[in-house]
Design an enzyme around this catalytic site. Structure first.
Site, PDB file in Angstrom:
ATOM      1  N   CYS A 162       0.968  -1.300  -0.013  1.00  0.00           N
ATOM      2  CA  CYS A 162      -0.031  -0.049   0.056  1.00  0.00           C
ATOM      3  C   CYS A 162       0.699   1.318   0.011  1.00  0.00           C
ATOM      4  O   CYS A 162       0.186   2.303   0.112  1.00  0.00           O
ATOM      5  CB  CYS A 162      -1.031  -0.218   1.273  1.00  0.00           C
ATOM      6  SG  CYS A 162      -2.069  -1.486   1.123  1.00  0.00           S
ATOM      7  N   HIS A 302      -1.303   8.346   6.327  1.00  0.00           N
ATOM      8  CA  HIS A 302      -1.842   6.747   5.861  1.00  0.00           C
ATOM      9  C   HIS A 302      -3.072   6.657   6.300  1.00  0.00           C
ATOM     10  O   HIS A 302      -4.084   6.038   5.614  1.00  0.00           O
ATOM     11  CB  HIS A 302      -0.715   5.734   6.013  1.00  0.00           C
ATOM     12  CG  HIS A 302      -1.119   4.552   5.605  1.00  0.00           C
ATOM     13  ND1 HIS A 302      -1.144   4.297   4.154  1.00  0.00           N
ATOM     14  CD2 HIS A 302      -1.397   3.324   5.745  1.00  0.00           C
ATOM     15  CE1 HIS A 302      -1.474   2.945   3.862  1.00  0.00           C
ATOM     16  NE2 HIS A 302      -1.459   2.374   4.901  1.00  0.00           N
ATOM     17  N   GLU A 313       0.846   5.426  13.732  1.00  0.00           N
ATOM     18  CA  GLU A 313       1.339   6.712  12.661  1.00  0.00           C
ATOM     19  C   GLU A 313       1.174   7.833  13.842  1.00  0.00           C
ATOM     20  O   GLU A 313       2.121   8.665  13.690  1.00  0.00           O
ATOM     21  CB  GLU A 313       0.161   6.910  11.669  1.00  0.00           C
ATOM     22  CG  GLU A 313       0.597   7.893  10.726  1.00  0.00           C
ATOM     23  CD  GLU A 313      -0.135   7.922   9.371  1.00  0.00           C
ATOM     24  OE1 GLU A 313       0.179   8.779   8.476  1.00  0.00           O
ATOM     25  OE2 GLU A 313      -1.311   7.124   9.379  1.00  0.00           O
ATOM     26  N   LYS A 334      -8.497   8.466   3.124  1.00  0.00           N
ATOM     27  CA  LYS A 334      -9.123   7.242   3.134  1.00  0.00           C
ATOM     28  C   LYS A 334     -10.453   7.202   4.010  1.00  0.00           C
ATOM     29  O   LYS A 334     -11.384   6.242   3.789  1.00  0.00           O
ATOM     30  CB  LYS A 334      -8.385   6.189   3.888  1.00  0.00           C
ATOM     31  CG  LYS A 334      -7.092   6.152   2.883  1.00  0.00           C
ATOM     32  CD  LYS A 334      -6.244   5.003   3.635  1.00  0.00           C
ATOM     33  CE  LYS A 334      -5.019   4.752   2.698  1.00  0.00           C
ATOM     34  NZ  LYS A 334      -4.036   5.876   2.741  1.00  0.00           N
ATOM     35  N   HIS A 339      -9.615   2.356   1.488  1.00  0.00           N
ATOM     36  CA  HIS A 339      -8.137   2.159   1.191  1.00  0.00           C
ATOM     37  C   HIS A 339      -8.068   1.772  -0.384  1.00  0.00           C
ATOM     38  O   HIS A 339      -8.515   0.480  -0.450  1.00  0.00           O
ATOM     39  CB  HIS A 339      -7.727   1.229   2.234  1.00  0.00           C
ATOM     40  CG  HIS A 339      -6.372   1.084   2.267  1.00  0.00           C
ATOM     41  ND1 HIS A 339      -5.357   1.559   1.349  1.00  0.00           N
ATOM     42  CD2 HIS A 339      -5.691   0.199   3.088  1.00  0.00           C
ATOM     43  CE1 HIS A 339      -4.111   1.339   1.600  1.00  0.00           C
ATOM     44  NE2 HIS A 339      -4.021   0.629   2.576  1.00  0.00           N
ATOM     45  N   PHE A 398       1.716  -3.576   4.017  1.00  0.00           N
ATOM     46  CA  PHE A 398       2.183  -4.817   4.203  1.00  0.00           C
ATOM     47  C   PHE A 398       3.664  -5.330   4.143  1.00  0.00           C
ATOM     48  O   PHE A 398       3.968  -4.797   3.290  1.00  0.00           O
ATOM     49  CB  PHE A 398       1.255  -5.988   3.790  1.00  0.00           C
ATOM     50  CG  PHE A 398      -0.162  -6.280   4.321  1.00  0.00           C
ATOM     51  CD1 PHE A 398      -0.563  -5.079   5.347  1.00  0.00           C
ATOM     52  CD2 PHE A 398      -0.770  -6.945   4.089  1.00  0.00           C
ATOM     53  CE1 PHE A 398      -1.965  -5.455   5.977  1.00  0.00           C
ATOM     54  CE2 PHE A 398      -2.472  -7.130   4.550  1.00  0.00           C
ATOM     55  CZ  PHE A 398      -2.766  -6.569   5.592  1.00  0.00           C
TER      56      PHE A 398
END
Length: 413
Positions: A162, A302, A313, A334, A339, A398
């Site tokens: 991502c 993110h 984060e 998002k 996402h 990931f």
């Protein structure tokens, strides 16, 4: 070293298939999350996604050409066409040997793979499409863009889950900065809303199951969040050396001034709880940009709407920015798009560029009850006017991949 600027923007998203409706939806705080209607979700825990609507591949590319590309590739080429046109480029304005393409996808043509697997089982090996492999492999998006525009320079498909969009933009920035290319088309694309993907993410308890209220399902930093919402689309930008852009009198949106990449080196899917990898990526991006943390005016987070992700984060931002963290607006696109996986970074880069250009920070919607451990200024629920000159965009993936870019409002000196 060359200075690097952005001259073209392109987006395919759950909020619209052009930059203007995408940006308008973000500023208005609109959600693009709806019930999935492309396959039967009766037995699925999650029944919602950020789907791209009204995308006519046959009309855009012609039926024959469209059928030779998976949906992820169609999205990428459509967004690249927008960005190329927006940049005012043509074959006589760029040397093809110094034109590159860095566009990646996390899953590639997963829909084509599933369809042809069904053909194999039902009709036998002789009926499997000979185009399956080129439709499936993730590098085909960058390849098709390269073919379309005669890009003979470096062309690749970064695969960093991502964080792909920011990885692509950041590596393209370095390529131009070192003088290897004049122009690079960069970003990410994804079309992974399939039954297998939805089942896998759902069984990992990663997805929101707020099926009765889709538009309020993606809620970064909110105490009542219950997972992320899958989405699809593409985000593509055109990067150029400043000298090349000035020679052709191009419109310049923003300057890319820094890029940082790191690895959590921690877990296959879980973010480092202390945000160590994101902290490093942000730190190194600011170092390359040659700026201090307090000079940052806005952070595009993110922020996927997962508990550990949002919290880590936040910890990383506070660790790097110190006392300044409390005053820097942090926005989470998002919350509205869902996402977009490998497409997220590219689309969010476009949004950050528009923020710098328009002086408006999109909101983080659905932030109704703040997670006590997420205590920054997340621009809740309403867009905010702001004189933002420098912004950073975070993308994490990931495997612990982290990529951060630093953008600066372009001011003609």
């Amino acid at each position: 070293m060359e200075k690097v600027v952005i001259t073209g923007l392109g987006v395919i998203s759950p909020l619209g298939n052009q930059v203007d409706p995408f940006w308008d939806g973000l500023v208005k705080g609109q959600s693009g999350i709806t019930l999935i209607d492309t396959f039967d979700t009766t037995n699925f825990k999650t029944k919602i996604a950020g789907s791209v609507r009204d995308f006519d591949a046959d009309g855009r590319f012609g039926r024959k050409e469209a059928r030779r590309m998976d949906r992820f590739c169609q999205f990428a080429l459509a967004a690249a066409e927008q960005a190329w046109e927006d940049a005012g480029l043509s074959s006589d304005k760029v040397n093809g040997e110094r034109l590159g393409v860095y566009v990646g996808s996390g899953t590639g043509g997963v829909q084509s793979l599933l369809e042809q697997t069904a053909v194999l089982k039902q009709r036998g090996p002789d009926r499997v499409s000979p185009l399956l492999v080129p439709m499936m492999i993730p590098n085909m998006a960058s390849a098709m863009i390269s073919i379309r525009y005669g890009a003979h320079g470096p062309t690749m498909a970064p695969v960093t889950a991502c964080s792909i969009g920011n990885t692509s933009i950041g590596e393209a920035f370095r390529l131009i900065k070192m003088g290897i290319a004049d122009v690079v088309i960069a970003g990410g694309t994804e079309a992974a809303i399939t039954d297998v993907s939805l089942a896998s993410f759902g069984n990992a308890t990663a997805l929101s199951t707020r099926n009765d209220d889709p538009q309020r399902a993606s809620r970064p930093f909110d105490a009542q969040r219950d997972g992320f919402v899958m989405a699809e689309g593409a985000g593509i930008v055109v990067l150029e050396s400043l000298s090349h852009a000035l020679r052709r009198d191009a419109r310049i949106y923003a300057e890319v001034i820094g890029y940082g990449a790191s690895s959590d080196a921690y877990h296959m899917v879980a973010t480092h709880p202390e945000g160590y990898g994101p902290y490093l990526a942000m730190k190194w991006a600011l170092q390359e940009a040659g700026i201090q943390p307090e000079e940052v005016d806005v952070i595009s987070a993110h922020a996927t709407s997962t508990e550990i992700g949002d919290r880590s984060e936040t910890v990383a931002i506070k660790r790097l920015f110190g006392e300044a963290a409390a005053r820097i607006p942090v926005t989470a696109n998002k919350s509205m798009t869902g996402h977009m996986l490998g497409a997220a970074g590219g689309a969010e880069a476009v949004a950050l560029i528009k923020t710098l250009q328009e002086g408006v920070i999109p909101p983080t919607i659905n932030l109704e009850e703040a997670d006590p451990l997420c205590d920054l200024d997340y621009v809740p629920n309403q867009a905010r006017e702001a004189d933002a000159r420098i912004g950073i965009s975070n993308s994490f993936g990931f495997g612990g991949h982290n990529a951060v870019i630093v953008l600066k409002k372009y001011e003609n000196s």
